[in-house]
Each structure stands twice: as structure tokens, then as C-alpha cells.
Design an enzyme around this catalytic site. Structure first.
Site, PDB file in Angstrom:
ATOM      1  N   LYS A   1       0.769  -1.088  -0.255  1.00 43.83           N
ATOM      2  CA  LYS A   1       0.032  -0.275  -0.297  1.00 43.83           C
ATOM      3  C   LYS A   1       1.000   1.026  -0.233  1.00 43.83           C
ATOM      4  O   LYS A   1       1.752   1.201   0.168  1.00 43.83           O
ATOM      5  CB  LYS A   1      -0.864  -0.310   1.447  1.00 43.83           C
ATOM      6  CG  LYS A   1      -0.365  -0.228   2.629  1.00 43.83           C
ATOM      7  CD  LYS A   1      -1.550   0.004   4.271  1.00 43.83           C
ATOM      8  CE  LYS A   1      -1.028   0.322   5.236  1.00 43.83           C
ATOM      9  NZ  LYS A   1      -0.850  -1.144   5.912  1.00 43.83           N
TER      10      LYS A   1
ATOM     11  N   CYS B   1      -1.750  12.573  -5.444  1.00 49.21           N
ATOM     12  CA  CYS B   1      -1.507  12.961  -3.941  1.00 49.21           C
ATOM     13  C   CYS B   1      -1.734  14.659  -4.507  1.00 49.21           C
ATOM     14  O   CYS B   1      -1.609  15.462  -5.437  1.00 49.21           O
ATOM     15  CB  CYS B   1       0.101  13.301  -3.489  1.00 49.21           C
ATOM     16  SG  CYS B   1       0.474  14.154  -2.341  1.00 49.21           S
TER      17      CYS B   1
HETATM   18  C1  LIG Z   1      -9.537   0.320   0.089  1.00 49.38           C
HETATM   19  C2  LIG Z   1      -8.758   1.140  -1.140  1.00 49.38           C
HETATM   20  C3  LIG Z   1      -7.556   1.315  -1.314  1.00 49.38           C
HETATM   21  C4  LIG Z   1      -6.128   1.799  -1.881  1.00 49.38           C
HETATM   22  N1  LIG Z   1      -5.306   2.249  -1.885  1.00 49.38           N
HETATM   23  C5  LIG Z   1      -4.733   2.907  -2.770  1.00 49.38           C
HETATM   24  C6  LIG Z   1      -3.040   3.202  -2.507  1.00 49.38           C
HETATM   25  O1  LIG Z   1      -2.775   3.325  -1.505  1.00 49.38           O
HETATM   26  N2  LIG Z   1      -2.384   3.308  -3.482  1.00 49.38           N
HETATM   27  C7  LIG Z   1      -2.905   3.277  -4.756  1.00 49.38           C
HETATM   28  O2  LIG Z   1      -1.369   3.594  -5.816  1.00 49.38           O
HETATM   29  N3  LIG Z   1      -3.778   2.976  -5.041  1.00 49.38           N
HETATM   30  C8  LIG Z   1      -4.638   2.590  -3.925  1.00 49.38           C
HETATM   31  N4  LIG Z   1      -6.086   1.996  -4.328  1.00 49.38           N
HETATM   32  C9  LIG Z   1      -6.405   2.228  -6.095  1.00 49.38           C
HETATM   33  C10 LIG Z   1      -6.169   0.667  -6.211  1.00 49.38           C
HETATM   34  O3  LIG Z   1      -4.756   0.168  -6.262  1.00 49.38           O
HETATM   35  C11 LIG Z   1      -6.549   0.250  -7.479  1.00 49.38           C
HETATM   36  O4  LIG Z   1      -5.767   1.356  -8.637  1.00 49.38           O
HETATM   37  C12 LIG Z   1      -8.334   1.037  -8.083  1.00 49.38           C
HETATM   38  O5  LIG Z   1      -8.962  -0.064  -6.897  1.00 49.38           O
HETATM   39  C13 LIG Z   1      -8.198   0.518  -9.128  1.00 49.38           C
HETATM   40  O6  LIG Z   1      -8.864  -1.352  -9.616  1.00 49.38           O
HETATM   41  P1  LIG Z   1      -9.808  -2.162  -9.321  1.00 49.38           P
HETATM   42  O7  LIG Z   1     -10.849  -1.915  -9.866  1.00 49.38           O
HETATM   43  O8  LIG Z   1      -9.455  -3.332  -9.747  1.00 49.38           O
HETATM   44  O9  LIG Z   1      -9.766  -2.536  -7.250  1.00 49.38           O
HETATM   45  C14 LIG Z   1      -6.977   1.903  -3.216  1.00 49.38           C
HETATM   46  C15 LIG Z   1      -8.183   1.438  -3.808  1.00 49.38           C
HETATM   47  C16 LIG Z   1      -9.056   0.824  -2.957  1.00 49.38           C
HETATM   48  C17 LIG Z   1     -10.699   0.036  -2.968  1.00 49.38           C
END
Ligand SMILES: Cc1cc2nc3c(=O)[nH]c(=O)nc-3n(C[C@H](O)[C@H](O)[C@H](O)COP(=O)(O)O)c2cc1C
Ligand SMILES: Cc1cc2nc3c(=O)[nH]c(=O)nc-3n(C[C@H](O)[C@H](O)[C@H](O)COP(=O)(O)OP(=O)(O)OC[C@H]3O[C@@H](n4cnc5c(N)ncnc54)[C@H](O)[C@@H]3O)c2cc1C
Ligand SMILES: Cc1cc2nc3c(=O)[nH]c(=O)nc-3n(C[C@H](O)[C@H](O)[C@H](O)COP(=O)(O)OP(=O)(O)OC[C@H]3O[C@@H](n4cnc5c(N)ncnc54)[C@H](O)[C@@H]3O)c2cc1C
Ligand SMILES: Cc1cc2nc3c(=O)[nH]c(=O)nc-3n(C[C@H](O)[C@H](O)[C@H](O)COP(=O)(O)O)c2cc1C
Ligand code: FES
Ligand code: FES
Lengths: 266, 304, 304, 266
Positions: C46, C143
Site C-alpha cells: 500500500k 497526491c
Molecule cells: C480500498 C482501496 C484502497 C486503495 N489504496 C490505494 C493506495 O494506497 N495506493 C494506490 O496507489 N492505490 C490505491 N487504491 C487503488 C487501487 O490500487 C486500484 O488502482 C483501483 O482500486 C482500481 O482497481 P480495482 O477496480 O481492481 O480495485 C486503492 C483502492 C481501494 C479500493
């Protein structure tokens, strides 16, 4: 064109029967407008429309009205994806949303001309209600992929059959039967509905023989009443027709070709 | 109760999203039912361009999770065709479509237009200015800039220049329909306001695409005849709510909020973050009368 | 078969999206099952920031049509805490988590970092450079810029400047995780490439919000403790596909595609528009082993 | 903590019985790990999870394991939204996805200390399996909103009741009963689960009386295994706890307050 009430209506399913690979859905619609042959309705299950493959279905689906009898509308369904699957699960007593009857239906044959009905697969549906409506006898040619689908032929009476696998009737294309019929009687009027490839065959055969043909097309539809402009097919000479309001029944003469997506599931 | 919007008097807060309801076709299909049950407090035309457009080759639709991608390609008869053929029909339909028999009044017509540059847009606005049937103009700025390929409305500075250049061409209220495919929709809204827009509307569809499902053909083809399209419907509702909230917090002109509205609760959310009107788009496809239902539910929410 | 990505050798094409799989917590919950069935070909941490963050107040989640809004707020122990506490545990878990008993090998660790400016990011990259456990660094540019409030990655020029300024601080492969909340994601990707990124990854979540369902309290409160959040899951899949397609057409470096992937078909779509790897995010919440299933399905699609 | 298999598993529903306003769902799980009292599972219907209100549910839902008997897990469901509604529709023979058992359960009372179980509404579920596991007799205090919900009390034995509407037992809060019990025996250990307001009441009563309390919290969860960081509650002294991995059973002493969203549906 029969006029549709301005709102989708919650109707009650009265029956769902298997017909080989297909199902016949019956819906009580005592107050609805009597449909013209070739018209369709936009259907959606009232409960749980969604949550299938890829969270679909979301939009309603178009279905030809296959029959209208004693205040009931009949539909012929083939389970080919999330929308048709959900509808196939409906049971008597459950509700569905229906908008319709919609679209331009078949025009009756001019006096003295024989109606030649050509259907393929689940596309036979609108030909049943057309046959019901014809006062004179007509010729019915139906093509199917295989034996489970041939069962669908029961929807019409007196059909000559063609099958891809040779399980019934002519082993080959329904357009072979059509060519044969037209050779004997080029005074017929052709009414066709089925997969795009079949419709294109019908169009070409009729064009060559200079026989008028009315083709009931299909297209991915979002609305069914001309709102989305999503359901188009190219018109001969340029531009597009909306299948839902300019069709689904379209005079073959205004089409250059029947395109890949403009027919029933093959 | 009646609602004031840019000097227009509306019967309620629910209108249609441009391009999602063809009143002329609907009249052919529903006739008297549409007239007596006309669901929108104002009617927004589909986007009109200077020249006629046939639109994109099919397929034009793809069903996505909780939504719809469309790649319609803005088919329309062009400005002249619209003014000549459509406007009289719309004026006739809208003339007595507002409400129950007794208090029928005209439903205001908002004509949505799009041009590639200020030149084209000016001509569209001037033509609208001439016609009494048109109550207001909505300017769709999701038109790709020929040079960058980006929507002309995606960059606040470019948007401000365009709106400023065309603003004087009509005295009718000018609504700018923003593009959601941008980094800072609030800055775009503010730019439109500073350049003289009377209202902003949003969100338009999110850029999206789909591939043909048959995985055997390589390279795989895009499903949509137009290549890419725009996502609408429930899937975009929470994105719309965030954008409308951000815009309403930044501008003082009224905001028309839309995106995935299916019921009064969704409409209420948009109003509660600052929208003055709510538009229904894709939900009309599922039920042509949905906007009327939403308007009624909204009124009983407000009373109850 | 093994896949090359920025000089790393991966067992297959499926990794996780940053912030969607806490391998340390998962190990506590699933223990041996996680070790032997580790689903990702590389593991992305993360987002780590310089200082520790507690994250946003709850509620942090809202279920949307076909998706999830999260407003987690990047809780993490800060750079020092991560290097001290998490890195050894991750290295231990990943050290023998790659594949069935016989051919176990280390799963590469990609550390995702975020900083408010080049200064902060430089310090993060330098610290990563020191640690052998880290195979590559992913830079999260979603950010907010302190001055504009916009993501620092939303503007191609700003992004290029930042990446150029920090690029030299590590010799490890640098993946730039783009923001989707921008007008021209392909231009951002190109800017990252020109500034020296070894790969780009996308899409991150779409800005979205929700209001508390109780309509009685006025003015209505946002549901999320953090105000707004980001939408992920199936709802964004078709938007992701369009953005990945646009980016892959513009850059020559590898692209990690993600957004709503639930099965091999969805992964295949992203690969077919040009992605080299696919990341699974929200679907892991529904089934922690889903990425493994997707990788296997993908391999049999490729063979079959 | 019982260890969960690393993947959701398709289990078969063996029964769904009404219990007043609630339902008891039984699921065959002969091969699953035996849960500890207080643990939960993430459940989703295998078919049609989605397509309800606002196209939900999408994510699985957390449910306390209410009982584990003869290779079956029991869950107590209250239909309060699209997820619980869909689960309530399941019938014997249908499949559901289950991930678990998950989370930290209740710690057994130290020797010689009486367990005092306090439950509210559907939150009584984990107290049933806790009661099953206790070797010594315990005191059970349950609060319900109304008569249809009081039926849920059948899940435990020997309960004293409190109801909001006075339809059974004490007309008032279950915390009134708790204060009374603690006044007589401050040597008890309290185990509580229920709505946030009730849990906060229990916390405050126990804090004042210096009685240790283990609170089974709830929170909106996306994953249930620590992946999403979505299910947090504030920890006394700063920072947050993840209810799914640090709980759901949390020592009341580490909480300043039980917050609005941290309990069962009221
Ligand atoms: C609960 C949650 C926490 C996330 N935390 C981060 C993070 O800390 N850093 C980051 O670059 N992306 C974060 N994301 C984005 C995911 O890495 C990803 O780019 C996004 O969820 C799209 O993919 P998905 O539809 O398969 O979830 C987060 C997504 C979710 C749902
Ligand atoms: C006027 C008319 C009459 C019709 N009459 C009948 C009838 O009588 N009986 C009958 O069974 N069917 C009929 N149909 C077809 C019916 O409306 C549906 O298209 C069909 O049931 C398939 O829907 P589905 O949801 O089951 O599958 P879908 O998956 O929606 O559709 C199957 C086809 O759509 C395409 N497709 C796949 N995924 C998507 C997507 N995500 N978005 C868009 N397209 C996609 C593919 O080409 C696929 O083969 C008619 C259609 C029209 C327009
Ligand atoms: C550890 C644990 C154990 C549990 N045990 C049980 C149990 O034994 N029995 C039981 O019946 N329930 C239990 N729950 C609650 C259960 O997980 C569900 O939260 C509950 O069933 C409601 O889900 P729903 O889909 O029916 O309704 P939802 O509408 O999802 O949830 C209802 C509540 O969530 C909020 N909400 C509304 N809309 C949304 C949205 N779109 N996104 C996010 N939140 C929203 C509102 O506060 C609403 O009151 C437990 C929860 C946890 C965390
Ligand atoms: C099929 C279709 C056609 C559209 N055509 C236009 C258009 O011509 N001009 C325009 O400004 N917006 C157009 N839109 C966008 C809608 O007006 C609206 O902004 C968008 O669909 C979001 O609302 P919804 O989710 O309620 O549909 C169209 C949308 C759809 C689905
Ligand atoms: S289906 Fe919408 S215009 Fe034909
Ligand atoms: S539910 Fe995902 S971390 Fe707790």
C-alpha cells in the site's frame, strides 16, 4: 402501428413452457393495445434485473410478440445471455416490466399475392403472429440449427423445415427452400426474420428474383422508442435507420445489405 | 409550486439530459400519452451541429456494469434541418404539454448545440437567437478540439475563451454543458461563469470503451463502431455527485445535475449538494415515463 | 512461461493494486494457505508516506452500483515504520511464496510511495534504493498538490517536472501510478515516460462521493468520514479500458492495467489493448484468491 | 483464532427458517474450520448477488457465526437492505460463497468468573455460540425492539428480556438489566453484541463499575481479512482498529466510545 401506453407496465407472467431449446413466456395483458404482427415489447424482470454476468442485465431487452391470444402475449425466448436468462427464469405469478407494443410491423400482402414466411431460429417468433393474422393460406419455411431448436417450429403450422445438422427436413439453408419456392412462384411476398446471415441471404435471393421482402431486423437496443439512436442499420444510399421506430420490419429494398449485428442470435 | 431557472418558469425540477429523449419520435410512438404525461419540466434537444451528421456506424451501444456505453456520434439534421423540420414539431408538442388538462402550459425548449470553435458556435447561437420557440441554449463543450483531440471544455482557459467569444451572440439564457473528462471540473465551471454562462450542466458521459466479445479474432476489434464512447447510467452516479458538489461549491449560477438518476432519492442527492435542476438521461430508456415518476416522488419527499 | 517486467521476472501477468491487499494481515488470517497459494506475480505494497498517517475517520466505505467508494486516507506507519516493521515481514512472506512447493521462488516486492512534492518523493525513493528487499518502486501521483488541490499527476507538465526531479534517486525500476482524474491520461503517461519512468500503471480510483442515506438531517452530511473518496470495481472497468488503451497507444514503456478486473476475460481485454501486466484490486475483497484464479484462467485462455 | 482457508468457498444451504422477524440460515460446512465464538464469515449468494436496490449488493456481507453444530454453520439474519434481503431468499440446496471463519472471537472468562451475555436485536447471534461453548452457567440479558424480534431470544437459553415496546420482559433497555446484574455481582465478565447505542451503554456501565467487557463490534466491511482498511473504529488514545482483524470482539478498555456505525442494525 398500435399505440403504446406512455410508461412501462408491470404485467404478470401466466406461464413459461419449454419448447425444445426455447421457452414460451406468456404474460397477461388484458388492457394492452392489440399488437400488429412484427411489433415487439421491451421486457425486463421486475425483480433482480441485474447481478448476472458482468453485473448485467441493466437495460430492458426487445422481444417480438409471437402471439396475442385471449388477453395474453406470448414471447419466444432463447437463453443466450444475461437478459434472456433472467427472463427464462420467470415463473407464473411473477412480474415483469413491459413497454409496448412498439415498432412498425409487417404490412399485409396485397390481394392475391401469396405470403411466404421465412424464419430462422428464435427469429421465427414474429412469423407466428403474422400467420395468425393472415386470412389466406401462406407458405412457411423455417430453418434451425439442430433438433432441440426444431421443436420451435411448433409455433407455426404447416412449416417446411431446413436444418444445419440435417436432423429434420432439408439438410442445408432455409434460403435453399426459398429459392425453390420463388422459382415456382415469383408472385409471392416474402416475410423474414432470423439471424443476420439468413436475412442477408433472403434479401439477396429476393433482390435477384425481384420479389418484395419485408425483413424483421434486430439490433442492440437501449430504449425501443427512438430515444437513444443506438439501434441503427445503414440505409441504402447513406444514413441510418433506427430499427425500433423505422422498423423492426423494414422493406428489403431500402437496405444495401443486412449487416452482421442486425439479426437474431444465430 | 414553480421553479425559476435562468428566468424560465418550470413546473418542477426534473428535465431530460440532451440526446436521451427524442420527443418527436416519442410522439409518434406514444402520441396522446406523451402529450398528457410529458415528464420533463423543460425539454432539452439533442445536440445540433452546423452541418448534418449521420452519426457513427453500429454497434453504438454496449451494456456495462450498471451502465451503458454509447457511441452515437451526434446524428442530427444540422442547424438548418433542425430549424426547418424539428423546431415546428417540437413547438407544437411542447406548446400544450405542461401538466394536466386544466393548467397546461408550454414546456420551455432548451436547444443543445455544439461547434468545433467559437466561429461555429457563434453561428449556432445567432440562429437560435432568431427563433422564439427556443427558450434557452445549452452549449455542449464535449467537442474534441481538432488540434489536441481533447474536449474543448476540458481546459478552463480554453473554455473561458470560447464562452466569452460567443456569449454575446444570444440574449437567451446560456447553459454550458461541462465535460466530466477533466482534472478540475469546478475550475471549468468557474471559467464558464466568468465568461458569462447563465448556468452549467453536468455530467456528460465518461470516456469508456469495450472490445468485441469474440476473443478469437486478433488483434481484437473495438465493439463500438465509433471506437470509444461514453459511459452513462447508475455506474457514474457517485462520480456525478462528486462533480456536481464540487461545481456547486464553486459557482453562483444555477447547476443542472445529472448522471445515473433513477429515482427521487438520487435526484434529492444532487439537489442537496447544490443543483437547482436534475436531468434524467439513461433511465428514460428503461422507462420513458421515469422522469415524471421522479418529479412526483421528489415533490412528495419535499412535502412529507 | 515467465514474464519480464522492467527487468523483473514474474511467474504470470497478474499482480495486486496498491492498497487492496495487506499481505501481512492476510498472513495472520490465512497463514499457510496464503504462502502456498500466493496469488500475485509481484506484490505491491500500500502507499507509504514519509510520516505515519492514521487515515480518515469512518465510515470509509460506500457500496455503489457495481463498485465501491473508499475513503481510506492512506493509513500507514510512515517510511521508517514500514522499513522497520513491515519490510522484514513482507520479505519473509514473499521469499518463498512464488508457486507450488517444488519451484517456489521469491515474489518481487514493489513498494508504492507518495509524497507531496519532489523533495518528499526523493527521500522516499532514496530510502527504497537502500533496501534489497524492494525490487521496484511505484510512485502514486494521486497526491493533491497543496496549492491547487489537484492531484500532482493530473497535469502532464507538473508530472514531468516531478518525475524528472526524482528519477535519479533510485536505480530500481520506477513505475508511475497515474491518476485517472485528468483530461488526458495519455499525455500524462507520455510525460512520465519522457521523464524517465520505466512503466506506468493505471487506473487509480475515480473521484466520487455519497451522502448519508438519512434524508432527515439538513444540510445532509457526506457519508464518508473523509468527505469524498474514490470509485473502484466493475463500474470503472470500461473507463479503465479506454484509459489503458489510450496510454498504451502513446508510450513505449510497459503498462500495468487495472480497474474492475474480476475474471480472465477482463484481464484479457486490458492485455489486448496493450497492457503488459494486469492488477486486481477490489475483486480481492470479494475473494482473496481471485487473482490466482484469474492468472490460471488467463494461462488456459492463452494455451487454448 | 481459527484459521480460514485462503479462498471463498461455495457452500450449500441446508435450511432457512423464520424466527419471528429474523431468519436462521443453515449452511453445510463439514470441512470448514470450527469457528470460535465471536468469529464471522463473509457471505454472498452464489447467484444473483447484485441487481437489488441501487444495483446492490456487490460486496459480500459479514455475518456472525451464531452456532456450529453437526457440520453446519447457523447464521441469524435480519432483512435490512439488499445484501441481507438476498441472503434471506436463499433456500435449501442453493449455494452461497463463504469466506471464514474470520476475526478475533471472545476470550473465555477467567476461572470462577461468571459470564454475563448482553445482546440486542440481531446482535444476539454470536452470543448463542458463546453460550454453547461455556462450561459454566451464564447469565443472558437480551433486548429487542418489539414482539416479532423477541422471537429471536429462542436462540439462547434462559434469557432475561427487555423490550422497547414492553411486549416482553422489562419495558426498557437491556442495559437497565445489566446495571442491576452488576450491582449484585461486579465479579462478572461481560460479553456484548448489539446496536451501537446499546454497546456504548454497556461500555459506559462496565467502565463505571470496573467490570471487564468484550464487545463484538460491527462496521461496514469490504473484505473481512484486513485488506481494505475500511472497517475501522477509533482506538482510545488515537489511531484506528480494523474490526475484521483486530476484532470483531474488542476489549472495551481500548475504546473511548462505541461510535455511531460500529454496531448491529438498531
Ligand atoms: C480500498 C482501496 C484502497 C486503495 N489504496 C490505494 C493506495 O494506497 N495506493 C494506490 O496507489 N492505490 C490505491 N487504491 C487503488 C487501487 O490500487 C486500484 O488502482 C483501483 O482500486 C482500481 O482497481 P480495482 O477496480 O481492481 O480495485 C486503492 C483502492 C481501494 C479500493
Ligand atoms: C426487435 C427485436 C426483437 C427480438 N425478438 C427476440 C425474440 O423474439 N426472442 C429472443 O430470444 N430474442 C429476441 N431479440 C433479441 C433480444 O432482445 C436480446 O438481444 C437477446 O435475448 C440477448 O440478450 P441477452 O441479455 O440474453 O444477451 P446479451 O449478452 O446482451 O446479447 C447477446 C449478444 O449481444 C452482444 N453483446 C455481448 N455483450 C454485450 C454487452 N455487454 N453489451 C452489448 N452487447 C453485448 C453480443 O453480440 C452477444 O452475442 C430481439 C431483438 C430485437 C431488437
Ligand atoms: C462482524 C459483523 C457481524 C455481523 N453479523 C450479523 C449477523 O449476525 N446478522 C445480521 O443480520 N447482520 C450482521 N452483520 C451486518 C451485515 O454484515 C450487514 O451489514 C447487514 O446485513 C446489512 O447489509 P444489507 O446489504 O442488508 O444492507 P445495507 O444497505 O448494505 O446496510 C445497511 C446499513 O448500511 C449503511 N448503508 C446504506 N447504504 C449503503 C451503501 N450504499 N454503502 C455502504 N453502506 C450503506 C446504512 O447505515 C444502512 O443502515 C454483521 C456485520 C459485521 C461487520
Ligand atoms: C445515448 C446517449 C446520447 C447522448 N447524447 C447527448 C447529446 O447529444 N448531447 C449531450 O450534451 N449529451 C448527450 N448525452 C449525455 C446525457 O445528456 C447525460 O449527460 C449523460 O447520459 C449522463 O446522464 P445519465 O446517466 O442520466 O444518462 C447522451 C447520453 C446517452 C446515453
Ligand atoms: S433502441 Fe433506442 S433508438 Fe432504437
Ligand atoms: S473489512 Fe477490509 S480491512 Fe476490515
Amino acid at each position: 402501428m398500435s399505440e403504446a401506453p406512455f410508461a412501462r407496465r408491470a404485467l404478470t407472467v401466466t406461464g413459461m413452457e419449454e419448447l425444445g431449446a426455447y421457452r414460451v413466456l406468456r404474460v397477461a395483458d388484458p388492457d394492452g393495445a392489440a399488437p400488429e404482427p412484427g411489433q415487439f415489447a421491451m421486457l425486463a424482470a421486475a425483480e433482480r434485473w441485474g447481478g448476472g454476468e458482468d453485473e448485467r442485465p441493466y437495460l430492458p431487452r426487445a422481444f417480438s410478440i409471437a402471439r396475442h391470444l385471449d388477453g395474453e402475449s406470448h414471447f419466444l425466448l432463447e437463453d443466450v445471455g444475461p437478459g434472456s436468462r433472467r427472463l427464462c427464469e420467470l415463473r407464473a405469478g411473477e412480474k415483469l416490466w413491459s413497454l409496448g407494443p412498439l415498432g412498425q410491423g409487417f404490412a399485409a400482402p396485397p390481394d392475391g399475392r401469396r405470403a411466404l414466411l421465412v424464419g430462422g431460429g428464435v427469429g421465427i417468433a414474429p412469423l407466428a403472429i403474422l400467420q395468425d393474422s393472415l386470412s389466406a393460406a401462406c407458405t412457411v419455411l423455417l430453418g434451425f440449427r439442430d433438433a432441440p431448436r426444431v421443436a420451435g417450429a411448433a409455433l407455426l403450422s404447416g412449416a417446411q423445415l431446413a436444418t444445419d445438422d440435417g436432423s429434420a427436413g432439408h439438410h442445408g439453408l432455409v434460403t435453399d427452400l426459398l429459392e425453390e419456392e420463388i422459382r415456382h412462384d415469383s408472385h409471392a411476398v416474402v416475410y423474414a426474420c432470423g439471424p443476420a446471415g439468413m436475412l442477408e441471404g433472403v434479401r439477396a435471393v429476393c433482390a435477384r428474383a425481384e420479389v418484395p421482402a419485408q425483413l424483421a431486423l434486430e439490433a442492440g437496443m437501449a430504449c425501443g422508442f427512438g430515444a437513444c439512436f443506438g439501434c441503427v442499420v445503414p440505409r441504402r444510399g447513406g444514413g441510418y435507420l433506427r430499427v425500433c421506430v423505422d422498423g423492426p420490419v423494414i422493406d428489403a429494398a431500402v437496405l444495401e445489405h443486412v449487416e452482421e449485428h442486425a439479426g437474431a442470435p444465430a | 409550486m414553480s421553479i425559476e431557472f435562468c428566468g424560465l418558469e418550470l413546473a418542477h425540477r426534473v428535465i431530460n439530459g440532451s440526446g436521451t429523449f427524442d420527443a418527436i419520435a416519442a410522439r409518434r410512438v406514444f402520441d396522446e400519452g406523451l402529450r398528457t404525461g410529458f415528464p420533463f419540466a423543460a425539454y432539452v434537444s439533442k445536440t445540433i451541429t452546423l452541418e448534418p451528421r449521420a452519426g457513427n456506424p453500429p454497434p453504438r451501444l454496449w451494456e456495462a456494469p450498471g451502465g451503458l456505453i454509447n457511441s452515437i456520434g451526434l446524428p442530427n439534421k444540422g442547424l438548418d434541418g433542425y430549424l426547418r423540420d424539428d423546431l415546428p414539431q417540437l413547438a407544437d408538442l411542447l406548446g400544450d404539454a405542461g401538466g394536466e388538462a386544466a393548467d397546461r402550459r408550454a414546456v420551455p425548449l432548451i436547444t443543445n448545440v455544439m461547434g468545433a470553435d467559437s466561429e461555429e458556435i457563434s453561428r449556432l447561437l445567432e440562429a437560435c437567437q432568431e427563433r422564439g420557440e427556443i427558450a434557452a441554449v445549452e452549449l455542449n463543450v464535449s467537442c474534441p478540439n481538432v488540434k489536441t483531440g481533447l474536449d474543448i471544455g476540458a481546459d478552463p482557459r480554453q473554455l473561458e475563451d470560447v464562452v466569452r467569444a460567443v456569449r454575446g451572440r444570444t440574449q437567451k439564457p446560456l447553459v454550458v454543458k461541462l465535460t466530466p473528462n477533466t482534472a478540475d471540473v469546478a475550475a471549468c465551471a468557474q471559467a464558464a461563469e466568468e465568461a458569462g454562462a447563465d448556468a452549467v450542466s453536468l455530467i456528460n458521459t465518461l470516456r469508456a470503451t469495450a472490445l468485441a466479445p469474440q476473443a478469437t479474432v486478433r488483434p481484437r476489434r473495438p465493439w463500438l463502431g465509433g471506437g470509444t464512447g461514453g459511459l452513462s447510467g447508475p455506474a457514474i452516479r457517485v462520480v456525478a455527485l462528486a462533480q456536481v458538489e464540487a461545481v456547486a461549491a464553486r459557482v453562483t449560477i444555477p447547476v443542472v445535475g445529472m448522471g445515473g438518476v433513477q429515482c427521487a432519492r438520487h435526484a434529492r442527492d444532487l439537489l442537496d449538494v447544490g443543483a437547482t435542476l436534475v436531468a434524467v438521461g439513461t433511465e428514460s430508456f428503461r422507462d420513458p415515463a421515469s422522469a415524471g415518476r421522479i418529479a412526483r416522488e421528489l415533490q412528495s419527499l419535499e412535502e412529507g
